[in-house]
Write a protein that holds these residues in place. Structure first.
Motif, PDB file in Angstrom:
ATOM      1  N   THR A  47       0.853  -1.187   0.000  1.00 28.94           N
ATOM      2  CA  THR A  47       0.000   0.000   0.000  1.00 28.94           C
ATOM      3  C   THR A  47       0.891   1.240   0.000  1.00 28.94           C
TER       4      THR A  47
ATOM      5  N   GLU B  43       0.976   3.618   2.196  1.00 28.54           N
ATOM      6  CA  GLU B  43       1.549   3.796   3.530  1.00 28.54           C
ATOM      7  C   GLU B  43       2.701   2.822   3.766  1.00 28.54           C
ATOM      8  N   GLU B  44       2.515   1.569   3.347  1.00 21.26           N
ATOM      9  CA  GLU B  44       3.581   0.570   3.539  1.00 21.26           C
ATOM     10  C   GLU B  44       4.838   0.947   2.770  1.00 21.26           C
TER      11      GLU B  44
ATOM     12  N   LEU C 238       6.506   3.515   4.861  1.00 25.65           N
ATOM     13  CA  LEU C 238       7.075   2.920   6.079  1.00 25.65           C
ATOM     14  C   LEU C 238       8.322   2.101   5.736  1.00 25.65           C
TER      15      LEU C 238
ATOM     16  N   ARG D  38       6.332   6.318  11.445  1.00 24.66           N
ATOM     17  CA  ARG D  38       4.878   6.463  11.262  1.00 24.66           C
ATOM     18  C   ARG D  38       4.496   7.933  11.108  1.00 24.66           C
TER      19      ARG D  38
ATOM     20  N   ALA E  53       5.567   9.168   7.687  1.00 27.72           N
ATOM     21  CA  ALA E  53       4.705   8.629   6.639  1.00 27.72           C
ATOM     22  C   ALA E  53       3.375   9.376   6.606  1.00 27.72           C
ATOM     23  N   ALA E  54       2.795   9.584   7.791  1.00 31.24           N
ATOM     24  CA  ALA E  54       1.505  10.265   7.866  1.00 31.24           C
ATOM     25  C   ALA E  54       1.614  11.686   7.322  1.00 31.24           C
TER      26      ALA E  54
ATOM     27  N   LEU F  38       1.963  11.548   3.502  1.00 29.56           N
ATOM     28  CA  LEU F  38       0.689  11.163   2.895  1.00 29.56           C
ATOM     29  C   LEU F  38      -0.229  12.377   2.835  1.00 29.56           C
ATOM     30  N   ASP F  39      -0.220  13.124   3.929  1.00 28.01           N
ATOM     31  CA  ASP F  39      -1.077  14.302   4.015  1.00 28.01           C
ATOM     32  C   ASP F  39      -0.610  15.364   3.018  1.00 28.01           C
TER      33      ASP F  39
ATOM     34  N   THR G 290      -3.676  10.598   1.844  1.00 27.54           N
ATOM     35  CA  THR G 290      -4.141  10.025   3.107  1.00 27.54           C
ATOM     36  C   THR G 290      -5.302   9.062   2.894  1.00 27.54           C
TER      37      THR G 290
ATOM     38  N   ALA H 163      -4.167   5.779   1.492  1.00 26.79           N
ATOM     39  CA  ALA H 163      -2.981   5.249   2.174  1.00 26.79           C
ATOM     40  C   ALA H 163      -2.997   3.732   2.328  1.00 26.79           C
ATOM     41  N   ARG H 164      -4.186   3.172   2.577  1.00 26.49           N
ATOM     42  CA  ARG H 164      -4.262   1.735   2.865  1.00 26.49           C
ATOM     43  C   ARG H 164      -4.603   0.907   1.625  1.00 26.49           C
TER      44      ARG H 164
END
Lengths: 322, 268
Positions: free
Chosen positions: A98, A100-101, A104, A118, A121-122, A125-126, A131, A134-135
């Motif tokens: 993903t 996010e992964e 990370l 974390r 990454a957040a 993404l933002d 965001t 992300a998943r």
């Protein structure tokens, strides 16, 4: 703007590279001051990507003195790698993970630690508007999203020098503008950016200095304004319905090249609002009726035409740009 | 010239762990590969026990005779086949991975380069262990009756992991030496057949001279004999020593080869 007498972020002297008998880079010299954006402009096959691949330690050079972030690219590749972020022409992301992964993964490889990773990454993404996705697996991302994620991955380690190899090729205009904003944000944070592009407009929008690359050689270097001054391609084309208007317009403007068959008049000009207004005012004062008006601004082809001195070369450039 | 410091080592270890997590995630996201890799030896096991087992077992002339005798004989060979099939999967996933842009990104990062490869190796070994567990379970269901105690089981497991580790390093290199993913899936194919041309399915003594000589000197025969001896109490002889030597040799050669292939300059 202040000029710091620090060493340049990228310093290249006499860079040479051949693939077999084909000379790809034929003695390139580049100096990019810290905290600036430098654009390498040229058609496909000019050697832009090869320069990025060499400076980002992906492939070796045949010769030259190369320093990135103060480190010798040949002798200290790991120090260079620790200082750079790379975004390629084709998104260098892991499709099975993903978004996010992917970030990370980068955080772990930069040894950020779990919590800091974390957070980083957040944050990215933002910043890149990912965001919500992300998943989701990257394989489901659109071209623009993949490119944004790719850029975000290159920024996880807080690089001082960022290489962007044709970052907006194939993107729609909106994604392109979004990416431009990101680049401007990087520069505001003091990051040095080396950008390659086929688009004069992109270089114009982003770069402090632009180098024109053609067949492995730098044919010109300067600011966007400096380069454009060398291009005679900018003109305004006026068309008329009556030959008398054409003649009156030519008199009023005191020049230009008239075409009596097509009833058009070509006037040199950059097509800026101010100069256009002045042009139209003069026509109004002379009481000339203008049928149609088109503005031709210099583009990459014009630049090539002017700087490589010949239609033959420009045509070749055009051909390979396709 | 190079001083291996503890810092370098801990970085290599940390990065390998990160890459292992990546490999494991890939396996979870792409389970059909794992299922195929484990399915193949299971099918061969069922085929050989139920279709050929009656006749082949009679030929063995053991006390139990027939199918039950053959289930015991063939199970160690099938376990080695599980490792070989897994190697094929490793080569495919390495070849696929090398076409991904993210590998180029890894090359421009200050990480322990070898971790890209060790991530694959460790992931594949874990996948092999999973496969071996499933195949052992099925074998037990169809009549495999090992006589080993706990020590024997543990020793057999250790030997199988050692062999899997060695074969996996070799297949990582095989996955990189080819230009296409298709070629990478074909290259390790002979490994799957080596148990047939050894003591996996029938005793080599029953083969014609040329095959018998080949069977005696190829690594899968001592591999199978060692596992068979540990689980079923058959004589091991020098097979254990040969197994360790072959494994060490294959692992080292595979490691050096794979590393050299990975450090080649990527194509322009």
């Amino acid at each position: 703007m202040t000029f710091e007498p620090t060493r340049p972020a990228i310093a290249v002297r006499d860079l040479r590279k051949s693939f077999g008998d084909q000379v790809v880079l034929d003695g390139i010299d580049l100096t990019v001051p810290s905290g600036t954006v430098f654009a390498l402009l040229g058609p496909n096959g000019a050697g832009k990507t090869t320069i990025v691949r060499i400076l980002s330690t992906l492939i070796g050079a045949d010769g030259g003195d190369l320093r990135v972030a103060g480190h010798d690219v040949v002798r200290e590749p790991d120090s260079v790698r620790a200082a750079i972020g790379v975004t390629g022409q084709f998104a260098a992301v892991d499709n099975l993970l993903t978004g996010e992964e992917n970030l990370l993964l980068m955080a772990a490889l930069h040894h950020l630690g779990k919590r800091a990773g974390r957070r980083r990454a957040a944050e990215l993404l933002d910043r890149f508007g990912l965001t919500e996705a992300a998943r989701k697996p990257v394989a489901t991302y659109s071209g623009g999203m993949r490119r944004r994620l790719d850029l975000a991955m290159g920024l996880v380690g807080d690089p001082r020098v960022v290489f962007l190899d044709e970052p907006t090729t194939g993107l729609d205009p909106r994604s392109r503008r979004g990416l431009w904003d990101v680049v401007r944000g990087l520069v505001a944070d003091g990051v040095t950016v080396l950008l390659t592009t086929q688009y004069l407009e992109e270089a114009d929008q982003l770069a402090d200095r632009i180098a024109l690359l053609d067949h492995g050689r730098l044919v010109a270097e300067g600011t966007a304004a400096e380069l454009k001054r060398q291009v005679p391609g900018g003109h305004v084309r006026l068309s008329f319905s009556d030959p008398r208007d054409l003649a009156a317009a030519a008199r009023a403007l005191g020049g230009g090249s008239a075409d009596d068959d097509e009833l058009t008049l070509r006037v040199p000009g950059d097509g800026g609002v101010r100069s256009l207004r002045a042009l139209l005012d003069r026509l109004d004062d002379a009481g000339v009726e203008v049928g149609d008006l088109t503005v031709h601004t210099p583009d990459l082809d014009d630049v090539f035409l002017a700087l490589t001195g010949g239609t033959d070369r420009a045509d070749r450039a055009k051909e390979s740009a396709r | 010239m190079t001083l291996v410091t503890t810092k370098t080592l801990s970085r290599a270890f940390g990065d390998s762990t990160t890459m292992l997590r990546r490999s494991l995630k890939h396996m979870v996201r792409y389970p059909s590969m794992t299922v195929t890799l484990i399915g193949m030896p299971v099918v061969f096991l069922l085929l050989f026990v139920y279709v050929f087992g009656g006749t082949l077992g009679a030929g063995l002339g053991g006390a139990a005779g027939g199918r039950a005798e053959y289930a015991n004989y063939v199970a160690p060979g099938i376990l080695l086949m599980t490792i070989a099939a897994n190697a094929q999967g490793t080569a495919i996933s390495v070849a696929m991975d090398m076409t991904e842009g993210v590998i180029a990104r890894f090359r421009t990062m200050a990480i322990a380069r070898v971790s890209v490869l060790t991530g694959h190796v460790l992931g594949s070994v874990i996948q092999a262990v999973l496969g071996l567990a499933v195949v052992t379970g099925v074998a037990l269901l169809v009549g495999f009756r090992p006589t080993a105690g706990l020590a024997g089981w543990l020793a057999a497991a250790g030997v199988l992991v050692l062999i899997a580790f060695a074969i996996t390093w070799l297949s990582v290199a095989l996955g990189m030496v080819t230009k296409t993913v298709e070629a990478a899936s074909n290259l390790p194919m002979p490994l799957v057949f080596l148990p047939f041309l050894g003591s996996g399915f029938v005793p080599p003594e029953s083969m014609p001279t040329v095959l018998r000589v080949f069977a005696e000197y190829q690594p899968f025969t001592p591999f199978i004999e060692t596992v068979r001896g540990l689980l079923l109490g058959t004589p091991i002889g020098n097979s254990a020593v040969l197994t360790v030597a072959w494994s060490a040799g294959i692992a080292l050669a595979g490691y050096v080869w794979a590393k050299a292939l990975f450090n080649r300059e990527p194509a322009a």
